[in-house]
Scaffold this active site. Sequence first.
Site, short mmCIF file in Angstrom:
data_model
loop_
_atom_site.label_atom_id
_atom_site.label_comp_id
_atom_site.label_asym_id
_atom_site.label_seq_id
_atom_site.Cartn_x
_atom_site.Cartn_y
_atom_site.Cartn_z
N CYS A 4 0.80 -1.18 -0.07
CA CYS A 4 0.02 0.05 -0.02
C CYS A 4 0.92 1.30 0.04
CB CYS A 4 -0.82 -0.08 1.10
SG CYS A 4 -1.94 -1.38 1.40
N HIS B 242 -2.77 8.12 5.88
CA HIS B 242 -2.92 6.85 5.36
C HIS B 242 -4.52 6.34 5.65
CE1 HIS B 242 -1.88 3.05 3.31
NE2 HIS B 242 -2.39 2.38 4.51
N GLU C 296 -1.41 4.92 13.52
CA GLU C 296 -0.94 6.21 12.58
C GLU C 296 -1.45 7.47 13.58
OE1 GLU C 296 -2.94 6.80 8.79
OE2 GLU C 296 -1.34 8.19 8.49
N LYS D 59 -9.63 8.20 1.65
CA LYS D 59 -9.97 6.71 1.47
C LYS D 59 -11.51 6.82 1.50
CE LYS D 59 -5.75 4.09 1.89
NZ LYS D 59 -4.79 5.05 2.28
N HIS E 49 -9.55 2.23 -1.11
CA HIS E 49 -8.11 2.07 -0.83
C HIS E 49 -7.75 1.12 -1.99
CE1 HIS E 49 -4.35 1.02 0.56
NE2 HIS E 49 -4.33 0.39 1.90
N PHE F 255 1.05 -2.89 4.60
CA PHE F 255 1.26 -4.30 5.00
C PHE F 255 2.82 -4.69 4.96
CE2 PHE F 255 -3.17 -6.57 4.42
CZ PHE F 255 -3.45 -5.93 5.77
#
Length: 409
Positions: A165, A297, A308, A329, A334, A393
């Site tokens: 990502c 994110h 985050e 998002k 995403h 990830f």
Amino acid sequence: MNRVVVTGLGCITPIGSSVPAFRESLFSGTSGIAPIVNVPDAPDGNPGVRYSRAAQVFDFDPSAHLDSGIITATNRNTQFAIVAARQAAEQSGFLAHHAPGDIAIIMGCACGGRSSEESEVKNLYTRNARAHPLTIVRTMSSAGASNISIDLKITGPTLDISTACASATHAIGLAFHMVRSGMAAAALAGGHEAPLSWGFYRAWDSMRVVSPTQCRPFATDRDGMTLGEGAAMLVLETLESAKARNATIFAEIVGFGMSADANHITQPQADGAASAMRKALTDAQASPDEVGYINAHGTGTQANDTTEAAAIHQVFGERAAHIPVSSTKALHGHSIGASGALEALATTLALQEGRLPQTAGVSAPDPSLNLDIITGKPRTTDPTLALSNSLAFGGLNAVIALRSWQEKT
């Protein structure tokens, strides 16, 4: 070192297949998340998963942009990439001012040609059928960069980066460093992804991180991410060349930071994300006190948003609660390897307009996160420095720092 500015933008996204359309949806809060339809190879188009919504691109007809030979040889993600790159190049006009060998193409793509691969594998396992001879070139992750190179006749450094990502943010950051150092005179940078295949839907369903309702980053009742697709491109070039040809300057890229958590394949760590933000600020030679906006994110999962937020508090201390933060998002979903590019585009437009996009669909930000989450409507302000975060990830983190464009005499 060269100063690096953004002089071209292009996109194919669930909230608009042009920059003006994306801009309108971004600031009006019009979400592209809708019921899932037309899943390739799935029985009756139904993916058979516990969630029902995704951010699909509905208004993209490849035949309106590409000849039949290119369409046959490419997967949907590459078609997005070519068209978005054309938009950015045309808007910038930079190709006429740089030698093809002095231009870099740095793309992010994590999944490659998912639907093409799954279709051929299905034919193999169910009918022992011969694979289509173009299967490899349709599915390779580097197909986007290669086809943009061929389409625009660019012959400089060209590659695709795959870091889940964070792919597109790593791509933009590397392109920024190449132009800043003089390795390339200009660059096309961004990301492309079309992962909404039957197998991909089912695989994400098994992970149980996809929202059964709607992506609501940083909300008290957040319950997961929403998958998406798309592409976004930025033209980067030196300030000197942009001014020499009187190009429109949308923003300046001033810093890039990256790090690895070295901890867990799916559980992010605040220390890693904080390290990437600090490195971006150090690279920008900027103080944390200068940051006036963070495009997070912000996936809408419990783990991501909590981590985050903790990372933002590590970097900014008491000021963390007062920095405007949003996740776009909730609008465009995403899109995995492309997500950093869509968010860099959103951050660039926010700096250009002095309007910060809201986190759509969030009425009650989680108070335990102690962040200034923008909700309800865009916030009018004039931040000079913004961060765009990508946390992937595998614990791979990438952050770019952008400044609003200010002419200095």
